[in-house]
Design a protein around this motif. Sequence first.
Motif, PDB file in Angstrom:
ATOM      1  N   PRO A  12      -3.764   2.932  -3.094  1.00  0.00           N
ATOM      2  CA  PRO A  12      -4.032   1.439  -3.811  1.00  0.00           C
ATOM      3  C   PRO A  12      -3.174   1.368  -4.983  1.00  0.00           C
ATOM      4  CG  PRO A  12      -6.066   2.687  -3.558  1.00  0.00           C
ATOM      5  CD  PRO A  12      -5.014   3.580  -3.012  1.00  0.00           C
ATOM      6  N   ASN A  13      -2.697   2.440  -5.618  1.00  0.00           N
ATOM      7  CA  ASN A  13      -2.040   2.529  -6.770  1.00  0.00           C
ATOM      8  C   ASN A  13      -0.485   2.659  -6.654  1.00  0.00           C
ATOM      9  OD1 ASN A  13      -4.339   2.203  -8.428  1.00  0.00           O
ATOM     10  ND2 ASN A  13      -4.568   4.443  -8.332  1.00  0.00           N
ATOM     11  N   GLY A  14       0.011   2.643  -5.394  1.00  0.00           N
ATOM     12  CA  GLY A  14       1.237   2.884  -5.086  1.00  0.00           C
ATOM     13  C   GLY A  14       1.489   4.402  -4.537  1.00  0.00           C
ATOM     14  N   THR A  32       6.562   9.181  -1.786  1.00  0.00           N
ATOM     15  CA  THR A  32       7.316   8.594  -0.239  1.00  0.00           C
ATOM     16  C   THR A  32       6.275   9.136   0.817  1.00  0.00           C
ATOM     17  OG1 THR A  32       8.366  10.491   0.144  1.00  0.00           O
ATOM     18  CG2 THR A  32       9.432   8.882  -1.341  1.00  0.00           C
ATOM     19  N   GLN A  33       6.341   8.363   1.825  1.00  0.00           N
ATOM     20  CA  GLN A  33       5.690   8.720   3.091  1.00  0.00           C
ATOM     21  C   GLN A  33       6.129   9.979   3.614  1.00  0.00           C
ATOM     22  OE1 GLN A  33       5.795   6.424   6.528  1.00  0.00           O
ATOM     23  NE2 GLN A  33       3.707   6.552   6.687  1.00  0.00           N
ATOM     24  N   SER A  34       7.264  10.338   3.660  1.00  0.00           N
ATOM     25  CA  SER A  34       8.013  11.501   4.237  1.00  0.00           C
ATOM     26  C   SER A  34       7.409  12.801   3.627  1.00  0.00           C
ATOM     27  CB  SER A  34       9.353  11.402   4.536  1.00  0.00           C
ATOM     28  OG  SER A  34       9.939  11.452   3.183  1.00  0.00           O
ATOM     29  N   GLU A  35       7.413  12.588   2.199  1.00  0.00           N
ATOM     30  CA  GLU A  35       6.764  13.606   1.357  1.00  0.00           C
ATOM     31  C   GLU A  35       5.373  13.981   1.641  1.00  0.00           C
ATOM     32  OE1 GLU A  35       9.052  13.767  -2.861  1.00  0.00           O
ATOM     33  OE2 GLU A  35       7.590  11.894  -2.536  1.00  0.00           O
ATOM     34  N   ALA A  36       4.595  12.782   1.749  1.00  0.00           N
ATOM     35  CA  ALA A  36       3.151  13.027   2.346  1.00  0.00           C
ATOM     36  C   ALA A  36       2.932  13.711   3.561  1.00  0.00           C
ATOM     37  CB  ALA A  36       2.569  11.840   1.887  1.00  0.00           C
ATOM     38  N   ARG A  56       0.631   3.118   8.947  1.00  0.00           N
ATOM     39  CA  ARG A  56       1.574   2.198   8.215  1.00  0.00           C
ATOM     40  C   ARG A  56       1.154   1.702   6.847  1.00  0.00           C
ATOM     41  NH1 ARG A  56       4.861   0.730  12.745  1.00  0.00           N
ATOM     42  NH2 ARG A  56       3.975   0.929  14.591  1.00  0.00           N
ATOM     43  N   PRO A  57       2.085   1.196   6.168  1.00  0.00           N
ATOM     44  CA  PRO A  57       1.548   0.426   4.957  1.00  0.00           C
ATOM     45  C   PRO A  57       0.443  -0.276   4.994  1.00  0.00           C
ATOM     46  CG  PRO A  57       4.165   0.577   5.104  1.00  0.00           C
ATOM     47  CD  PRO A  57       3.654   1.204   6.530  1.00  0.00           C
TER      48      PRO A  57
END
Length: 78
Positions: A12-14, A32-36, A56-57
């Motif tokens: 929620p905070n980016g 980033t999503q890829s790092e996560a 997804r976002p």
Amino acid sequence: MNRNERHVVPSPNGGWDIRKPDSGRSSGHTDTQSEAINRAREIVHNTGGGEVVIHRPNGQIRDSDTIAPGNDPFPPKG
């Protein structure tokens, strides 16, 4: 049966959070999503294997990945 899984979800905070189902706090946060996704794979692998579920976002499930030594219910045909 208690599955070992982590979900990569928008924060929620980016950025992106790594969450274990039914846990009150995240297992990690990245920009980033890829790092996560990479961190979630490490966590699941280090805890005995299981599933990484990628959202997804907008929150919809986009993909999932079985991490060894997990049991892939749909292994690729060789």
